[in-house]
Design an enzyme around this catalytic site. Structure first.
Site, PDB file in Angstrom:
ATOM      1  N   GLY A 157      41.337  39.889  49.654  1.00  0.00           N
ATOM      2  CA  GLY A 157      42.008  38.704  49.121  1.00  0.00           C
ATOM      3  C   GLY A 157      41.061  37.540  48.903  1.00  0.00           C
ATOM      4  O   GLY A 157      39.899  37.558  49.335  1.00  0.00           O
ATOM      5  N   ASN A 158      41.550  36.538  48.209  1.00  0.00           N
ATOM      6  CA  ASN A 158      40.745  35.362  47.905  1.00  0.00           C
ATOM      7  C   ASN A 158      41.664  34.291  47.330  1.00  0.00           C
ATOM      8  O   ASN A 158      42.712  34.581  46.774  1.00  0.00           O
ATOM      9  CB  ASN A 158      39.620  35.702  46.912  1.00  0.00           C
ATOM     10  CG  ASN A 158      40.062  36.680  45.849  1.00  0.00           C
ATOM     11  OD1 ASN A 158      40.859  36.324  44.985  1.00  0.00           O
ATOM     12  ND2 ASN A 158      39.596  37.918  45.916  1.00  0.00           N
TER      13      ASN A 158
ATOM     14  N   SER B 247      31.913  35.871  48.256  1.00  0.00           N
ATOM     15  CA  SER B 247      32.159  37.315  48.263  1.00  0.00           C
ATOM     16  C   SER B 247      31.806  37.925  49.621  1.00  0.00           C
ATOM     17  O   SER B 247      30.737  37.656  50.174  1.00  0.00           O
ATOM     18  CB  SER B 247      31.306  37.967  47.165  1.00  0.00           C
ATOM     19  OG  SER B 247      31.558  39.341  47.115  1.00  0.00           O
ATOM     20  N   GLY B 248      32.717  38.745  50.145  1.00  0.00           N
ATOM     21  CA  GLY B 248      32.416  39.581  51.313  1.00  0.00           C
ATOM     22  C   GLY B 248      32.212  38.855  52.630  1.00  0.00           C
ATOM     23  O   GLY B 248      31.676  39.448  53.568  1.00  0.00           O
TER      24      GLY B 248
ATOM     25  N   SER C  56      33.438  35.117  44.983  1.00  0.00           N
ATOM     26  CA  SER C  56      34.279  36.307  45.080  1.00  0.00           C
ATOM     27  C   SER C  56      34.110  37.210  43.864  1.00  0.00           C
ATOM     28  O   SER C  56      33.976  36.733  42.733  1.00  0.00           O
ATOM     29  CB  SER C  56      35.743  35.865  45.184  1.00  0.00           C
ATOM     30  OG  SER C  56      36.604  36.948  44.904  1.00  0.00           O
ATOM     31  N   SER C  57      34.153  38.517  44.104  1.00  0.00           N
ATOM     32  CA  SER C  57      34.034  39.462  42.988  1.00  0.00           C
ATOM     33  C   SER C  57      35.213  39.338  42.023  1.00  0.00           C
ATOM     34  O   SER C  57      35.133  39.779  40.877  1.00  0.00           O
ATOM     35  CB  SER C  57      33.926  40.894  43.519  1.00  0.00           C
ATOM     36  OG  SER C  57      34.972  41.144  44.432  1.00  0.00           O
ATOM     37  N   ASP C  58      36.322  38.721  42.471  1.00  0.00           N
ATOM     38  CA  ASP C  58      37.490  38.542  41.598  1.00  0.00           C
ATOM     39  C   ASP C  58      37.463  37.213  40.836  1.00  0.00           C
ATOM     40  O   ASP C  58      38.469  36.852  40.202  1.00  0.00           O
ATOM     41  CB  ASP C  58      38.781  38.602  42.425  1.00  0.00           C
ATOM     42  CG  ASP C  58      39.096  40.010  42.904  1.00  0.00           C
ATOM     43  OD1 ASP C  58      38.722  40.969  42.201  1.00  0.00           O
ATOM     44  OD2 ASP C  58      39.712  40.148  43.970  1.00  0.00           O
TER      45      ASP C  58
ATOM     46  N   HIS D 134      45.093  35.485  45.847  1.00  0.00           N
ATOM     47  CA  HIS D 134      45.220  36.930  45.663  1.00  0.00           C
ATOM     48  C   HIS D 134      45.163  37.584  47.030  1.00  0.00           C
ATOM     49  O   HIS D 134      44.248  37.325  47.798  1.00  0.00           O
ATOM     50  CB  HIS D 134      44.080  37.444  44.779  1.00  0.00           C
ATOM     51  CG  HIS D 134      43.976  38.937  44.758  1.00  0.00           C
ATOM     52  ND1 HIS D 134      45.059  39.749  44.503  1.00  0.00           N
ATOM     53  CD2 HIS D 134      42.935  39.773  44.979  1.00  0.00           C
ATOM     54  CE1 HIS D 134      44.670  41.022  44.555  1.00  0.00           C
ATOM     55  NE2 HIS D 134      43.396  41.058  44.858  1.00  0.00           N
TER      56      HIS D 134
ATOM     57  N   HIS E 285      46.304  41.343  49.455  1.00  0.00           N
ATOM     58  CA  HIS E 285      46.806  42.714  49.425  1.00  0.00           C
ATOM     59  C   HIS E 285      47.891  42.803  50.495  1.00  0.00           C
ATOM     60  O   HIS E 285      47.930  43.752  51.281  1.00  0.00           O
ATOM     61  CB  HIS E 285      45.685  43.716  49.672  1.00  0.00           C
ATOM     62  CG  HIS E 285      44.758  43.873  48.503  1.00  0.00           C
ATOM     63  ND1 HIS E 285      44.327  45.081  48.030  1.00  0.00           N
ATOM     64  CD2 HIS E 285      44.202  42.956  47.675  1.00  0.00           C
ATOM     65  CE1 HIS E 285      43.519  44.905  46.986  1.00  0.00           C
ATOM     66  NE2 HIS E 285      43.423  43.617  46.752  1.00  0.00           N
TER      67      HIS E 285
ATOM     68  N   ASP F 187      65.521  31.399  44.219  1.00  0.00           N
ATOM     69  CA  ASP F 187      65.048  30.035  44.480  1.00  0.00           C
ATOM     70  C   ASP F 187      63.596  29.844  44.027  1.00  0.00           C
ATOM     71  O   ASP F 187      63.153  28.712  43.837  1.00  0.00           O
ATOM     72  CB  ASP F 187      65.136  29.715  45.976  1.00  0.00           C
ATOM     73  CG  ASP F 187      66.554  29.338  46.398  1.00  0.00           C
ATOM     74  OD1 ASP F 187      67.339  28.900  45.534  1.00  0.00           O
ATOM     75  OD2 ASP F 187      66.866  29.475  47.592  1.00  0.00           O
TER      76      ASP F 187
ATOM     77  N   HIS G 277      47.460  47.721  42.149  1.00  0.00           N
ATOM     78  CA  HIS G 277      46.506  46.849  42.845  1.00  0.00           C
ATOM     79  C   HIS G 277      47.231  45.964  43.868  1.00  0.00           C
ATOM     80  O   HIS G 277      47.315  46.338  45.036  1.00  0.00           O
ATOM     81  CB  HIS G 277      45.738  46.053  41.775  1.00  0.00           C
ATOM     82  CG  HIS G 277      44.665  45.172  42.314  1.00  0.00           C
ATOM     83  ND1 HIS G 277      43.734  44.542  41.504  1.00  0.00           N
ATOM     84  CD2 HIS G 277      44.387  44.768  43.569  1.00  0.00           C
ATOM     85  CE1 HIS G 277      42.919  43.823  42.260  1.00  0.00           C
ATOM     86  NE2 HIS G 277      43.295  43.937  43.511  1.00  0.00           N
TER      87      HIS G 277
ATOM     88  N   TYR H 183      67.712  19.832  44.003  1.00  0.00           N
ATOM     89  CA  TYR H 183      67.508  20.318  45.369  1.00  0.00           C
ATOM     90  C   TYR H 183      66.456  19.442  46.079  1.00  0.00           C
ATOM     91  O   TYR H 183      65.488  19.025  45.469  1.00  0.00           O
ATOM     92  CB  TYR H 183      67.057  21.777  45.325  1.00  0.00           C
ATOM     93  CG  TYR H 183      66.778  22.373  46.666  1.00  0.00           C
ATOM     94  CD1 TYR H 183      67.778  23.004  47.400  1.00  0.00           C
ATOM     95  CD2 TYR H 183      65.501  22.298  47.216  1.00  0.00           C
ATOM     96  CE1 TYR H 183      67.508  23.556  48.631  1.00  0.00           C
ATOM     97  CE2 TYR H 183      65.236  22.857  48.456  1.00  0.00           C
ATOM     98  CZ  TYR H 183      66.235  23.473  49.149  1.00  0.00           C
ATOM     99  OH  TYR H 183      65.959  24.025  50.370  1.00  0.00           O
TER     100      TYR H 183
HETATM  101 ZN   LIG Z   1      42.434  42.851  45.129  1.00  0.00          ZN
END
Ligand SMILES: [Zn+2]
Length: 230
Positions: free
Chosen positions: A27-28, A44-45, A73-75, A94, A96, A119, A167, A225
């Protein structure tokens, strides 16, 4: 300003870990400064519990590192595609997270089965089209493009997250803290839908009038609301 953004992104990673939305280095999260078009993102990592605010990497919208000693991050390319396409989005998370990832792996959108879901999402949590072999050379960029393609004609403000097929979830909000909240909500909606369909496998989606009422009273033009004037 960059220091504030890096700190907010760092805090977002701590919140992801505290809410058990991430495992290991999965995640990131990122946040964008729209006045300067600079994005702070996880390195990253790097393990979440070893991370410092100063480790956050700052990149421009083309991915060039403008601040930080570590690799982003690789993403990162996925996040940048989303920031370029969704001007109202200020932060992305992001994960998992377990249940949302199970739905993504099953390649099933999460049906809107009740008002908790309505909602936050104005219908099913969308699912992207699967990527093909031709997408692998630019995998992270194509992942972002698959999300943007799925949102053709759909407001990312009305659907603060998506399942990437095979994914996992990407979620967003006006800030990186809001993106973490969206990721947490998405995970809980995924868990509720899973259990609802175990109890009642043929349960249909919530009725349209209930969906509209719940979503629009919080997010519509005439939202009422919460505390008004704040
Ligand atoms: Zn991922």
């Amino acid at each position: 300003m960059l220091k504030q953004l890096k700190h907010a992104v760092f805090e977002a990673h701590r919140a992801l870990m505290a809410q058990r939305l991430v495992f290991g280095t999965w995640g990131n999260a990122s946040g964008i400064d729209r006045t300067r078009n600079l994005v702070a993102i996880k390195p990253s990592g790097v393990a979440y519990d070893a991370m410092k605010a100063s480790d956050m990497v700052v990149v421009d919208l083309e991915g060039t590192v403008v601040d930080g000693d570590l690799r982003p991050s690789s993403d990162t390319a996925t996040h940048l595609v989303l920031y370029r396409a969704f001007p109202d989005v200020g932060g992305i998370a992001h994960t998992h997270s377990h249940f949302a990832t199970c739905w993504a792996q099953a390649c099933r959108p999460i049906p809107c089965l009740g008002t908790t879901h309505a909602d936050y999402f104005h219908g099913d949590v969308p699912l992207t089209a699967p990527l093909g072999p031709e997408d692998m050379a630019q995998y992270e960029q194509r992942t972002g493009e698959a999300i943007v393609a799925r949102f053709d004609g759909v407001s990312p403000l009305h659907f603060p997250g998506v399942l990437v097929a095979n994914h996992g979830p990407f979620a967003w909000g006006a800030t990186v803290a809001a993106a973490v909240e969206s990721a947490a909500v998405l995970e809980e909606l995924a868990r509720m839908a899973y259990h609802t369909l175990q109890l009642a496998p043929a349960q249909p989606a919530v009725q349209r009038h209930v969906l509209d009422k719940h979503f629009l009273r919080k997010h519509g033009e005439n939202a009422y609301y919460g505390q008004t004037g704040q």
